[in-house]
Design an enzyme around this catalytic site. Structure first.
Site, PDB file in Angstrom:
ATOM      1  N   ARG A  44       0.820  -1.208   0.000  1.00 42.91           N
ATOM      2  CA  ARG A  44       0.000   0.000   0.000  1.00 42.91           C
ATOM      3  C   ARG A  44       0.859   1.267   0.000  1.00 42.91           C
ATOM      4  NH1 ARG A  44      -5.180  -1.855   3.717  1.00 42.91           N
ATOM      5  NH2 ARG A  44      -6.411  -2.520   1.917  1.00 42.91           N
ATOM      6  N   LYS A 206     -17.460 -16.845   2.805  1.00 35.91           N
ATOM      7  CA  LYS A 206     -18.919 -16.809   2.951  1.00 35.91           C
ATOM      8  C   LYS A 206     -19.642 -16.451   1.659  1.00 35.91           C
ATOM      9  CE  LYS A 206     -19.499 -15.186   7.701  1.00 35.91           C
ATOM     10  NZ  LYS A 206     -19.758 -13.839   8.244  1.00 35.91           N
ATOM     11  N   GLY A 359      -9.193  -8.557   0.109  1.00 34.20           N
ATOM     12  CA  GLY A 359      -7.993  -8.507   0.941  1.00 34.20           C
ATOM     13  C   GLY A 359      -7.256  -9.828   1.008  1.00 34.20           C
ATOM     14  N   GLY A 382     -12.549  -4.424   0.688  1.00 33.12           N
ATOM     15  CA  GLY A 382     -13.975  -4.121   0.823  1.00 33.12           C
ATOM     16  C   GLY A 382     -14.445  -3.109  -0.210  1.00 33.12           C
TER      17      GLY A 382
HETATM   18  P1  ADP Z   1     -11.391 -11.935   0.325  1.00 35.55           P
HETATM   19  O1  ADP Z   1     -10.829 -11.213   1.529  1.00 35.55           O
HETATM   20  O2  ADP Z   1     -10.372 -12.078  -0.767  1.00 35.55           O
HETATM   21  O3  ADP Z   1     -12.682 -11.334  -0.150  1.00 35.55           O
HETATM   22  P2  ADP Z   1     -12.678 -13.899   1.965  1.00 35.55           P
HETATM   23  O4  ADP Z   1     -12.480 -13.036   3.149  1.00 35.55           O
HETATM   24  O5  ADP Z   1     -14.044 -14.061   1.449  1.00 35.55           O
HETATM   25  O6  ADP Z   1     -11.702 -13.435   0.771  1.00 35.55           O
HETATM   26  O7  ADP Z   1     -12.189 -15.394   2.278  1.00 35.55           O
HETATM   27  C1  ADP Z   1     -10.894 -15.688   2.709  1.00 35.55           C
HETATM   28  C2  ADP Z   1     -10.884 -16.819   3.698  1.00 35.55           C
HETATM   29  O8  ADP Z   1     -11.625 -17.937   3.243  1.00 35.55           O
HETATM   30  C3  ADP Z   1      -9.483 -17.302   3.946  1.00 35.55           C
HETATM   31  O9  ADP Z   1      -9.109 -16.936   5.254  1.00 35.55           O
HETATM   32  C4  ADP Z   1      -9.582 -18.815   3.778  1.00 35.55           C
HETATM   33  O10 ADP Z   1      -8.894 -19.533   4.783  1.00 35.55           O
HETATM   34  C5  ADP Z   1     -11.062 -19.077   3.863  1.00 35.55           C
HETATM   35  N1  ADP Z   1     -11.443 -20.307   3.165  1.00 35.55           N
HETATM   36  C6  ADP Z   1     -11.308 -20.586   1.866  1.00 35.55           C
HETATM   37  N2  ADP Z   1     -11.721 -21.852   1.605  1.00 35.55           N
HETATM   38  C7  ADP Z   1     -12.134 -22.381   2.773  1.00 35.55           C
HETATM   39  C8  ADP Z   1     -12.665 -23.651   3.166  1.00 35.55           C
HETATM   40  N3  ADP Z   1     -12.858 -24.615   2.272  1.00 35.55           N
HETATM   41  N4  ADP Z   1     -12.973 -23.829   4.467  1.00 35.55           N
HETATM   42  C9  ADP Z   1     -12.781 -22.839   5.357  1.00 35.55           C
HETATM   43  N5  ADP Z   1     -12.288 -21.625   5.067  1.00 35.55           N
HETATM   44  C10 ADP Z   1     -11.959 -21.389   3.784  1.00 35.55           C
HETATM   45 MG    MG Z   2     -11.372 -11.290   3.628  1.00 35.50          MG
END
Ligand code: ADP
Ligand code: MG
Length: 404
Positions: A44, A206, A359, A382
């Site tokens: 950043r 999620k 992130g 976000g």
């Molecule tokens: P981003 O920040 O890129 O939007 P998210 O916050 O939605 O991504 O998701 C990231 C998290 O999802 C990571 O910490 C990862 O460990 C978790 N994750 C991915 N696949 C699984 C899984 N099969 N079971 C549990 N957690 C998972």
């Molecule tokens: Mg995240």
């Protein structure tokens, strides 16, 4: 298809101003991860340099500001920007003077005699409680000495905080920096006339976090690839046994309808056909590859399996545009990182325009070693998702001053 309207319509950029001798208040996102007072990832900071350098070259007097983490009080010194000031000093070969109180009058006294290779950096703006309250009083303190307001803090632009929102509300001369301009242009390219075929790779923890983005992209993309924990809500919706995998029960019905709506639009949607499964997230010892889509009752899927990696990689090969948001598995654990890193590789190797948002996805791209081959990795987790799902970012809206 809707007419093309740039997200930057009516917003000036730093290039539109005469900067010589002017006091430029530059809001940045210098919210870098730290461990024991050391910066662990300078991305950043590095991403903020072009606008700082531009302003310096044009002869502006700079007051930089940023938040860092979520301090509770002014005395939370672990959230001090001091290490950031040092890092900036090295990158810029200039003297960075840290102003200890973000609402202090010190800039008023220091600015008149500021030298060419000196700049001011306010301490963490969240040390001042007015920041998160979008306080006019705090904003006015800054407006008293600033001539031009520039926002280059993309990662904070979805928050109506004082240095993002209240301040530009009262400033006449205002615009964006070079980083936000690039971020928005990149995200706009995902919504308007993308090169086809256009594939969105969605994963992460999620479904509920990502529903709005999937909804928006449904009419734009040619196909979805779904992995990560969110895949299991979809697999359950299709009637597959998912064991103890993370499932959002209240979203299963919605996921089922979503699949139907995507298919009704004649778009493809790929799901995992095999997995790395284990008894719990902590249990790397009993991890194994499943022979098909079925997950045992006492196990959970923590990564996509080898056949899934092949399927997803093949689909990505011919893509014209790829948007990637969400890791394919628990990539923070090396034993469960293969799926995510393999997909990062497949994305990197495709000829597509490839944009990473989120992130954790940005962190995964870095950890994979393929970050350098991406077209763009958004600095705003976000903020990039909120922008893509069509939400208005308060920090951008407040800057729309003219029609161009
Ligand atoms: P981003 O920040 O890129 O939007 P998210 O916050 O939605 O991504 O998701 C990231 C998290 O999802 C990571 O910490 C990862 O460990 C978790 N994750 C991915 N696949 C699984 C899984 N099969 N079971 C549990 N957690 C998972
Ligand atoms: Mg995240």
């Amino acid at each position: 298809m809707a007419t093309v309207i740039s997200g930057l319509k009516g917003i000036k950029t730093v290039r539109d101003f005469e900067l010589e001798g002017k006091v430029v208040f530059l809001r940045l996102d210098l919210n870098v991860p730290m461990e024991n007072g050391k910066i662990t990832d300078q991305n950043r900071i590095v991403a903020s340099l072009p606008t700082i350098k531009y302003c310096m070259e044009k002869g502006a007097k700079l007051v930089l500001a940023s938040h860092l983490g979520r301090p509770k009080t002014k005395d939370d010194k672990e959230f001090s920007l001091e290490p950031v000031a040092k890092a900036l000093q090295e990158h810029l070969d200039a003297e960075v003077i840290l102003i200890e109180e973000p609402d202090s009058d010190a800039p008023v006294h220091l600015l008149p005699s500021l030298k060419k290779n000196q700049l001011l950096l306010l301490e963490n703006v969240r040390f001042e409680e007015g920041e998160t309250q979008d306080s006019n009083e705090f904003a006015q303190k800054i407006a008293n000495y600033a001539d031009i307001y520039i926002n280059d803090a993309f990662g904070a632009s979805h928050r109506a905080h004082a240095t993002i929102h209240a301040l530009p509300m009262i400033m006449k001369e205002k615009g964006i920096g070079l980083l936000i301009e690039k971020e928005i242009n990149m995200l706009d390219s995902l919504l308007q006339n993308p090169k086809r075929p256009y594939i969105a790779v969605m994963g992460g923890s999620k479904v509920s976090d990502k529903i709005a983005v999937i909804e928006r992209l449904m009419d734009v993309v040619d196909g979805f690839i779904i992995g990560g924990a969110m895949a299991y809500t979809f697999l359950k919706a299709q009637g597959h046994p998912v064991g103890k995998s993370l499932v959002e029960k209240d979203k299963v019905k919605y996921a089922k309808e979503m699949i139907e709506r995507i298919q009704a639009r004649d778009k493809t949607i790929l799901f995992p056909v095999d997995h790395v499964a284990t008894k719990s997230i902590k249990d790397t010892e009993n991890a194994h590859t499943t022979k098909d889509v079925v997950i045992a009752e006492d196990e959970m899927a923590v990564d996509i399996g080898p056949q899934t990696i092949r399927n997803f990689s093949a689909a990505l090969k011919a893509a014209g545009t790829i948007f990637w948001n969400g890791p394919m598995g628990v990539f923070e654990t090396p034993a469960f990182s293969k799926g995510t890193f393999s997909i990062a590789k497949a994305i990197a190797e495709s000829e597509a325009i490839k944009i990473v948002g989120g992130g954790d996805s940005a962190a995964a791209a870095e950890a994979s070693g393929f970050a350098g081959q991406m077209t763009h990795i958004s600095t705003g987790g976000g903020a990039s998702l909120e922008y893509l799902q069509g939400d208005k970012l308060p920090g951008l809206e407040v800057l729309r001053v003219r029609i161009r």
